[in-house]
Design a protein around this motif. Sequence first.
Motif, short mmCIF file in Angstrom:
data_model
loop_
_atom_site.label_atom_id
_atom_site.label_comp_id
_atom_site.label_asym_id
_atom_site.label_seq_id
_atom_site.Cartn_x
_atom_site.Cartn_y
_atom_site.Cartn_z
N GLN A 16 0.82 -1.22 0.00
CA GLN A 16 0.00 0.00 0.00
C GLN A 16 0.85 1.26 0.00
O GLN A 16 0.35 2.35 -0.25
CB GLN A 16 -0.91 0.01 1.23
N SER A 67 -7.91 -6.90 7.51
CA SER A 67 -8.35 -7.47 6.23
C SER A 67 -9.22 -6.46 5.47
O SER A 67 -9.21 -6.44 4.24
CB SER A 67 -9.11 -8.77 6.45
N GLU A 68 -9.92 -5.60 6.23
CA GLU A 68 -10.75 -4.58 5.57
C GLU A 68 -9.88 -3.50 4.94
O GLU A 68 -10.10 -3.12 3.79
CB GLU A 68 -11.70 -3.95 6.59
N GLN A 71 -7.90 -4.94 2.16
CA GLN A 71 -8.79 -5.54 1.17
C GLN A 71 -8.28 -6.92 0.75
O GLN A 71 -8.07 -7.21 -0.45
CB GLN A 71 -8.94 -4.62 -0.05
N THR A 72 -8.09 -7.76 1.75
CA THR A 72 -7.61 -9.11 1.48
C THR A 72 -8.26 -10.08 2.45
O THR A 72 -8.87 -9.68 3.45
CB THR A 72 -6.07 -9.17 1.62
N ASP A 73 -8.11 -11.34 2.18
CA ASP A 73 -8.67 -12.37 3.05
C ASP A 73 -7.90 -12.40 4.37
O ASP A 73 -6.66 -12.25 4.36
CB ASP A 73 -8.57 -13.73 2.35
N GLY A 103 -19.12 -6.40 4.50
CA GLY A 103 -19.11 -5.21 3.67
C GLY A 103 -20.05 -4.11 4.15
O GLY A 103 -20.11 -3.03 3.56
#
Length: 380
Positions: A16, A67-68, A71-73, A103
């Motif tokens: 990121q 994870s939010e 944006q990954t598992d 979400g």
Amino acid sequence: MTTNHGKPIARARADQGWTRTQTIFQIRQAASRHGYSLPKDESIARRMASWENGHSEPDEFYLTLLSEIFQTDPDALLNRPRKAPEIDADDAELLLRLDTARGVDASLIAMLNAHTDLIRMKDRKLGAVVLANEMRAHLDQVETLLRHSVFQADRSGLAFVLADASALAGWQAVDTGSLSDAWEHFERAKAAAREADDPKILAFASAEQAYVLLDLQRPQQALTMIQQAHREDHHRLPPLMRTWLYAAEAEAHAACDDAGSALRTMDVAASNLPDPESSDEDTMTYLALNLVHLARWRGGVLAQIGDADAIENLNQALEGMDSGAFTRAEAGLRCDLAGALLARGETGEAAQQIEQARRLVVISGSTRQRRRVEQLARQL
């Protein structure tokens, strides 16, 4: 020589292009969206250092936030990914719904609220029948998200949406004559209102449910239900809601043939109506009530008890009503006016009002108002 970039969380942060300070800010933003507060930055920084060095792994709370923001598992952020358990089809469906509910945030809740308002506006113009499938899908979606949301702030927001939408569905069912369905919708609305801790929508849904009892010819039970709705958390109800509840109570008094109580309670309703220019009422989009609406309500109560002033009140309300905006309500008003005119022997004018009401019933598809039109027509 190895680097921390080999550790999953450090690698995600590097991807990121964020510093630890920027990452902590993103974690706080995610927590805030879900209604949670976090410890000081220094505490979170120590946790992050431990995670990135592989000395520890985030717990479920922080793992969800990480994870939010990345944006990954969640498993992709663990040093040793958890072994995927063997799951059956039902468990897989549950996991899918839980992941979907992750979400949910403030913006999605706002969109769901806006969807309820859109259905409400279409209902006022077009009636419940043409909206049945849309309303059913909306209720199913909101209820499924609520049942599978973990964060309390998300649950509270979704619970309000479900309470509001269920109360609207309940009133639509009353209008179409499906009283058993209406009762169940209002029960769902009240349960959701309690989870949302919103006394306004709880009082509104409870009092609307009383109209099921009125249509079942149980006016005394309806009156008791409205009065209980008003007494519960009375101090937390704003003046506009109290006005609405007093007017509903007056209608129930009239159904009980108690003209004196009906008139006194309607006067109390009028005295509680706030000035729209100076009122700081919370937005209650489910509550359509102003001087015109109250005049219509008063006229209906007067007509029900046989008061001579009913025709004047109803004509004033008819003049002030935004034609086409409240199709079903206008049909009800014209039925009230036709009944008052028939009681005074003015059959010609009553017939005109009945015909106008019949036309509006065709547009709205209202079973409730159609029955009234048919009953009035037989009296000509």
